[in-house]
Design an enzyme around this catalytic site. Structure first.
Site, mmCIF file in Angstrom:
data_model
loop_
_atom_site.group_PDB
_atom_site.id
_atom_site.type_symbol
_atom_site.label_atom_id
_atom_site.label_comp_id
_atom_site.label_asym_id
_atom_site.label_seq_id
_atom_site.Cartn_x
_atom_site.Cartn_y
_atom_site.Cartn_z
ATOM 1 N N LYS A 51 5.725 -30.553 39.584
ATOM 2 C CA LYS A 51 6.757 -29.546 39.818
ATOM 3 C C LYS A 51 7.602 -29.937 41.021
ATOM 4 O O LYS A 51 7.140 -30.653 41.913
ATOM 5 C CB LYS A 51 6.116 -28.180 40.121
ATOM 6 N N ARG A 92 -2.877 -22.986 29.357
ATOM 7 C CA ARG A 92 -3.330 -22.750 27.978
ATOM 8 C C ARG A 92 -4.523 -23.624 27.631
ATOM 9 O O ARG A 92 -5.310 -23.289 26.743
ATOM 10 C CB ARG A 92 -2.164 -22.982 27.011
#
Length: 473
Positions: A253, A327
């Site tokens: 990021k 996830r």
């Protein structure tokens, strides 16, 4: 510690309290100041000439019935940011039930502020709200006692979750979360903790959780909290994403995107808070809460784009984006929970999973994705009752192409960058057997409270889950 009491006369209130009431309340003292404040037509607030009160705030009647926009809380937040007294008196004689629940949770949650983490030099002169007196009619006492007890227990769970999530990630590691959960659960004989360390995670074939956590110096953990409020009956399962810090892994990021990533474990923190609330209320149910804990870091052992990992239910996943790690840990935890309790009443997972759900729904609504219509309806209605609402997003086979992989059973992100939130849920649904009702809550927008450019943990969706659970007893 926040104390509360119900009173039927203002003379029974704590001395020098902050009185908050409807402008048209019949129980207000008949003084020239109150008469003048009644004429304002908007928020009227006074700190002088209020004796025997330290402060008087009168709010328009409409705010006491606005459950949609939380108008009452919006008006009260700046007033209670620097309390005039340690005690507040609230007129609850004519309040919408949902607004009252929101108000009580807000007031009880004043028991935790960032200063309580003791990471900043404290101002000893700061006044803190410590006591709530609720002005009610005699015939309301019995019902309101139950309401207050219920909302206080919810707030206690929210505060536990908030305190954990607000901690800096260098302290709040997977192992720290485990130890803090064990400490908090030890106060309740009905709660017991089960922990899988990094070796047991590998031995248990939780390959997705292992893949996410193996790049960090702080190894992953799987924590299961068992609540035995009954000796028989189906087990209700809750699963929380617990990424204690998310760098994005090798799909790194940018710096600004990492600033709030200590909060990527709010799902797991809220599962812990939920379990503490249930134990505090002594609900007659069996529950298992699963916290999937890992730090998504860069390093020599970090998972790489293109890695294929195998979950504990045998399905393989191509990791084409290491920044879609939440996830992965959820998938393994959902599958693990379903194996532990193949006859579970339901599995509900919660996660700060996608920024896409914030773009779709904003900061007030949690995203709900499920293929079980009764569970969908029950969660939607529970959210409306308690003021912690969800909004249902589609989840069906039209999303199938979003998780197709040429090399594995599934891939963790769609290559077309479309339907990100629903695609993540479509991936997750493969890890819960169709015989168990399952729902996914994307709480990226609601897990944090944002004000003045800063973010703190909110404790949502604990109120929703408790309300749903109470309706399912």
């Amino acid at each position: 510690m926040m104390n509360w009491q119900l009173i039927t006369e203002l003379s029974d209130a704590e001395a020098h309290s902050h009185l908050i009431a409807r402008a048209d309340s019949a129980l207000l003292p008949e003084t020239p100041l109150v008469a003048e404040m009644r004429q304002q037509g908007s928020v009227a607030d006074a700190r002088f000439g209020c004796a025997p009160f330290a402060r008087i705030t009168l709010l328009p009647d409409a705010l006491w019935h606005d459950s949609l926009t939380e108008g009452l809380l919006t008006a009260l937040r700046p007033l209670l940011a620097s309390p005039a007294s340690e005690s507040v008196v609230i007129d609850v004689t004519n309040v919408d039930d949902t607004v009252l629940a929101q108000l009580l949770r807000f007031l009880f949650n004043q028991a935790h502020r960032l200063a309580d983490l003791q990471l900043k030099k404290a101002d000893a002169s700061t006044v803190r709200l410590r006591h709530i007196s609720a002005l009610c009619l005699p015939e309301q006492r019995e019902r309101l006692t139950d309401v207050f007890r219920h909302q206080h227990a919810i707030a206690e769970g929210m505060i536990a979750a908030r305190q954990l999530a607000d901690l800096p990630s260098d302290r709040c590691t997977p192992q720290f979360v485990v130890e803090e959960a064990q400490r908090l659960c030890a106060a309740f004989p009905t709660l017991r903790c089960e922990v899988l360390d990094e070796k047991q995670i590998v031995d248990g074939s939780l390959g997705l959780l292992h893949a996410v956590g193996k790049g960090a110096t702080c190894p992953p953990r799987l924590l299961a909290i068992h609540y035995d409020g009954a000796t028989e009956g189906q087990v209700r399962c809750y699963v929380g994403k617990g990424i204690t810090f998310d760098t994005g892994g090798l799909w790194l990021k940018e710096g600004a995107g990492m600033y709030t990533m200590k909060y990527d474990m709010c799902g797991a923190a809220n599962v812990l808070g939920l379990m503490l609330t249930v134990a505090g209320l002594g609900l007659p149910v069996r529950i298992m809460g699963v916290l999937a804990l890992a730090e998504n870091a860069i390093g020599p052992d970090a998972m790489q784009p293109g890695t294929v990992a195998r979950a504990c239910n045998g399905l393989t996943v191509e990791i084409n984006n290491t920044d879609a790690e939440g996830r992965l840990v959820l998938a393994d935890a959902i599958a693990w929970a379903s194996q532990r309790h193949p006859q579970a009443r339901y599995i509900i997972d919660m996660a700060t999973l996608t920024g896409a759900v914030v773009k779709a729904l904003g900061y007030e609504l949690s995203g709900l994705m499920t293929q079980d219509e009764p569970l969908r309806q029950a969660l939607v209605e529970a959210g409306k009752r308690c003021g912690d609402e969800v909004w249902s997003l589609p989840l069906d086979a039209r999303l199938k192409k979003q998780t197709e992989s040429a090399i594995a059973d599934l891939c963790n992100t769609p290559t077309n960058n479309a339907a990100i939130s629903a695609s993540a849920a479509w991936l997750l649904h493969h890890f819960c057997p169709p015989t168990i009702p399952w729902a996914h809550l994307d709480i990226s927008g609601t897990a944090l409270w944002r004000e003045g450019g800063r973010s703190v943990a909110s404790g949502r969706p604990i109120p929703l889950l408790v309300e749903h659970l109470m309706g399912d007893l």
